[in-house]
Design a protein around this motif. Structure first.
Motif, PDB file in Angstrom:
ATOM      1  N   PRO A   1       0.832  -1.212   0.000  1.00  0.00           N
ATOM      2  CA  PRO A   1       0.000   0.000   0.000  1.00  0.00           C
ATOM      3  C   PRO A   1       0.865   1.258   0.000  1.00  0.00           C
ATOM      4  N   LEU A   2       0.481   2.223  -0.830  1.00  0.00           N
ATOM      5  CA  LEU A   2       1.151   3.526  -0.862  1.00  0.00           C
ATOM      6  C   LEU A   2       0.232   4.498  -0.130  1.00  0.00           C
ATOM      7  N   VAL A   3       0.582   4.796   1.106  1.00  0.00           N
ATOM      8  CA  VAL A   3      -0.403   5.367   2.025  1.00  0.00           C
ATOM      9  C   VAL A   3      -0.638   6.872   1.862  1.00  0.00           C
ATOM     10  N   ASP A   4       0.260   7.593   1.207  1.00  0.00           N
ATOM     11  CA  ASP A   4       0.097   9.050   1.160  1.00  0.00           C
ATOM     12  C   ASP A   4      -0.073   9.591  -0.257  1.00  0.00           C
ATOM     13  N   ALA A   5      -0.531   8.752  -1.170  1.00  0.00           N
ATOM     14  CA  ALA A   5      -0.815   9.210  -2.537  1.00  0.00           C
ATOM     15  C   ALA A   5      -2.320   9.169  -2.774  1.00  0.00           C
ATOM     16  N   PRO A   6      -2.853  10.124  -3.520  1.00  0.00           N
ATOM     17  CA  PRO A   6      -4.305  10.165  -3.741  1.00  0.00           C
ATOM     18  C   PRO A   6      -4.771   8.979  -4.580  1.00  0.00           C
ATOM     19  N   PRO A   7      -6.035   8.581  -4.417  1.00  0.00           N
ATOM     20  CA  PRO A   7      -6.567   7.480  -5.227  1.00  0.00           C
ATOM     21  C   PRO A   7      -6.692   7.881  -6.690  1.00  0.00           C
ATOM     22  N   VAL A   8      -6.902   6.889  -7.533  1.00  0.00           N
ATOM     23  CA  VAL A   8      -7.004   7.098  -8.977  1.00  0.00           C
ATOM     24  C   VAL A   8      -8.433   6.822  -9.424  1.00  0.00           C
ATOM     25  N   PRO A   9      -9.105   7.792 -10.044  1.00  0.00           N
ATOM     26  CA  PRO A   9     -10.466   7.558 -10.530  1.00  0.00           C
ATOM     27  C   PRO A   9     -10.464   6.674 -11.773  1.00  0.00           C
ATOM     28  N   VAL A  10     -11.484   5.827 -11.883  1.00  0.00           N
ATOM     29  CA  VAL A  10     -11.660   4.962 -13.055  1.00  0.00           C
ATOM     30  C   VAL A  10     -12.966   5.369 -13.736  1.00  0.00           C
ATOM     31  N   PHE A  11     -12.890   5.642 -15.023  1.00  0.00           N
ATOM     32  CA  PHE A  11     -14.049   6.116 -15.780  1.00  0.00           C
ATOM     33  C   PHE A  11     -14.408   5.132 -16.888  1.00  0.00           C
ATOM     34  N   LEU A  12     -15.691   5.108 -17.226  1.00  0.00           N
ATOM     35  CA  LEU A  12     -16.092   4.567 -18.520  1.00  0.00           C
ATOM     36  C   LEU A  12     -16.240   5.763 -19.447  1.00  0.00           C
ATOM     37  N   ALA A  13     -15.606   5.697 -20.593  1.00  0.00           N
ATOM     38  CA  ALA A  13     -15.631   6.805 -21.548  1.00  0.00           C
ATOM     39  C   ALA A  13     -16.170   6.313 -22.881  1.00  0.00           C
ATOM     40  N   TRP A  14     -16.855   7.195 -23.587  1.00  0.00           N
ATOM     41  CA  TRP A  14     -17.344   6.900 -24.931  1.00  0.00           C
ATOM     42  C   TRP A  14     -17.428   8.203 -25.706  1.00  0.00           C
ATOM     43  N   ARG A  15     -17.494   8.107 -27.004  1.00  0.00           N
ATOM     44  CA  ARG A  15     -17.502   9.304 -27.841  1.00  0.00           C
ATOM     45  C   ARG A  15     -18.881   9.963 -27.844  1.00  0.00           C
ATOM     46  N   GLU A  16     -18.871  11.280 -27.943  1.00  0.00           N
ATOM     47  CA  GLU A  16     -20.127  12.008 -28.103  1.00  0.00           C
ATOM     48  C   GLU A  16     -20.719  11.713 -29.484  1.00  0.00           C
ATOM     49  N   GLY A  17     -22.030  11.832 -29.594  1.00  0.00           N
ATOM     50  CA  GLY A  17     -22.675  11.608 -30.871  1.00  0.00           C
ATOM     51  C   GLY A  17     -23.063  10.154 -31.056  1.00  0.00           C
ATOM     52  N   PRO A  18     -23.495   9.786 -32.268  1.00  0.00           N
ATOM     53  CA  PRO A  18     -23.940   8.411 -32.532  1.00  0.00           C
ATOM     54  C   PRO A  18     -22.834   7.404 -32.246  1.00  0.00           C
ATOM     55  N   GLY A  19     -23.198   6.291 -31.677  1.00  0.00           N
ATOM     56  CA  GLY A  19     -22.234   5.245 -31.360  1.00  0.00           C
ATOM     57  C   GLY A  19     -22.932   3.905 -31.271  1.00  0.00           C
ATOM     58  N   HIS A  20     -22.295   2.958 -30.656  1.00  0.00           N
ATOM     59  CA  HIS A  20     -22.886   1.627 -30.516  1.00  0.00           C
ATOM     60  C   HIS A  20     -24.106   1.731 -29.602  1.00  0.00           C
ATOM     61  N   PRO A  21     -25.243   1.171 -30.020  1.00  0.00           N
ATOM     62  CA  PRO A  21     -26.459   1.326 -29.206  1.00  0.00           C
ATOM     63  C   PRO A  21     -26.410   0.625 -27.860  1.00  0.00           C
ATOM     64  N   ALA A  22     -25.448  -0.268 -27.655  1.00  0.00           N
ATOM     65  CA  ALA A  22     -25.383  -1.000 -26.392  1.00  0.00           C
ATOM     66  C   ALA A  22     -24.512  -0.316 -25.346  1.00  0.00           C
ATOM     67  N   VAL A  23     -23.923   0.840 -25.667  1.00  0.00           N
ATOM     68  CA  VAL A  23     -23.081   1.531 -24.691  1.00  0.00           C
ATOM     69  C   VAL A  23     -23.861   1.886 -23.415  1.00  0.00           C
ATOM     70  N   PRO A  24     -25.092   2.409 -23.494  1.00  0.00           N
ATOM     71  CA  PRO A  24     -25.831   2.676 -22.247  1.00  0.00           C
ATOM     72  C   PRO A  24     -26.041   1.430 -21.397  1.00  0.00           C
ATOM     73  N   ASP A  25     -26.279   0.276 -22.028  1.00  0.00           N
ATOM     74  CA  ASP A  25     -26.423  -0.971 -21.276  1.00  0.00           C
ATOM     75  C   ASP A  25     -25.115  -1.343 -20.594  1.00  0.00           C
ATOM     76  N   LEU A  26     -24.008  -1.124 -21.291  1.00  0.00           N
ATOM     77  CA  LEU A  26     -22.700  -1.410 -20.703  1.00  0.00           C
ATOM     78  C   LEU A  26     -22.450  -0.536 -19.485  1.00  0.00           C
ATOM     79  N   LEU A  27     -22.789   0.741 -19.586  1.00  0.00           N
ATOM     80  CA  LEU A  27     -22.600   1.653 -18.464  1.00  0.00           C
ATOM     81  C   LEU A  27     -23.422   1.210 -17.260  1.00  0.00           C
ATOM     82  N   ALA A  28     -24.685   0.864 -17.490  1.00  0.00           N
ATOM     83  CA  ALA A  28     -25.552   0.445 -16.392  1.00  0.00           C
ATOM     84  C   ALA A  28     -25.041  -0.843 -15.747  1.00  0.00           C
ATOM     85  N   LEU A  29     -24.639  -1.806 -16.569  1.00  0.00           N
ATOM     86  CA  LEU A  29     -24.174  -3.078 -16.016  1.00  0.00           C
ATOM     87  C   LEU A  29     -22.850  -2.906 -15.275  1.00  0.00           C
ATOM     88  N   THR A  30     -21.984  -2.041 -15.786  1.00  0.00           N
ATOM     89  CA  THR A  30     -20.703  -1.801 -15.112  1.00  0.00           C
ATOM     90  C   THR A  30     -20.930  -1.222 -13.727  1.00  0.00           C
TER      91      THR A  30
END
Length: 299
Positions: A249-278
């Protein structure tokens, strides 16, 4: 004039080669023809994409932005025209390292159970956005700051940092370490997709030596060989166990945020399902951890 796919492909080769002559040879075009194609593209966009004032061709700020957009557009076209995509449309999930950590297997299993008609492809791509801005993936699991314009992000979880060292390092004898403990050792830095920079340390107490690498495999080898120590997150031990590596453990360093990212605009229609399930998988894993830590051992 209408911009055609050939304009985009020509521009991407120019951007990659950094030289009109080499780009023309690669595209099997004459140099004047390629220069004319580039001018047509710039005229249509109404902006200069390439700075021609130096011997080595450089992209302008607008050119760098357009490079990502052009790559994403061509990737989308290639995907749409792939005959295999007519039978099923895989959802491509990129990550530069560690995916979703301890939650990765649960996410893949749950997706297969709930979305059997949409294959989820987990792809490791050594790039800051795991290929998202180039259109190589539909969504990505990213750690740390995600500054790219044109992306949408949602926070999934924050991971504590760990120090990583070789098994024979003097630091391995410590139950936990601090940034000051690490400062006396060379630091392995993944400059392509890592989250560690010298800004973690106070300016007057930064390590004096670093070893820069370009991907996770190189980073692991440098640390395992004892040439440097590294900083990662709690996602790494479960994904990269090795007898030559020790995690503390590294006790005095800040935690690292983890994001789900996707492109703005039209994309794969299952991305919202992936976000919810994640979100569901992360929440279930966190609840299980709390129950495990709070349980009473059997008599």
């Amino acid at each position: 004039m209408t911009i055609e796919l050939r304009h985009l492909r020509a521009f991407l080769v120019i951007a990659e080669e950094g030289n009109i002559t080499r780009a023309a040879a690669r595209l099997r075009l004459s140099q004047p023809a390629l220069s004319r194609t580039l001018r047509q593209l710039e005229d249509q966009l109404g902006t200069r994409l390439v700075d021609r004032s130096t011997h080595h061709l450089e992209l302008t700020a607008e050119g760098r932005t357009f490079r990502d957009k052009a790559a994403a557009a061509l990737a989308a076209v290639d995907t749409a025209l792939d005959p295999r995509s007519l039978r099923s449309w895989p959802l491509r999930l990129g990550h530069p390292w560690a995916a979703l950590g301890d939650h990765t297997i649960a996410l893949l299993r749950r997706w297969d159970e709930t979305h059997p008609d949409v294959p989820l492809q987990l792809l490791r791509i050594d790039d800051r956005t795991a290929g998202l801005t180039q259109g190589k993936v539909d969504a990505a699991l990213l750690r740390g700051a995600v500054p790219r314009a044109g992306l949408r992000t949602e926070l999934l979880v924050s991971e504590e940092r760990v120090a990583v060292m070789s098994a024979d390092s003097p630091l391995a004898a410590l139950p936990q370490v601090t940034l000051a403990d690490l400062a006396a050792h060379p630091i392995a830095l993944n400059t392509v997709s890592g989250t560690t920079t010298m800004d973690l340390w106070p300016s007057a107490a930064r390590p004096t030596a670093t070893i820069e690498v370009s991907n996770t495999d190189e980073w692991l080898m440098v640390v395992a060989a004892g040439r440097a120590v590294g900083i990662s997150t709690t996602a790494t031990p479960s994904n990269h166990t090795h007898p030559s590596l020790v995690f503390r453990p590294l006790v005095d360093a800040p935690p690292v945020p983890v994001f789900l990212a996707w492109r703005e605009g039209p994309g794969h229609p299952a991305v919202p399902d992936l976000l919810a399930l994640t979100h569901e998988v992360v929440a279930s894993g966190a609840a299980g951890t709390r129950v495990s830590r709070g349980s009473t051992p059997p008599p």
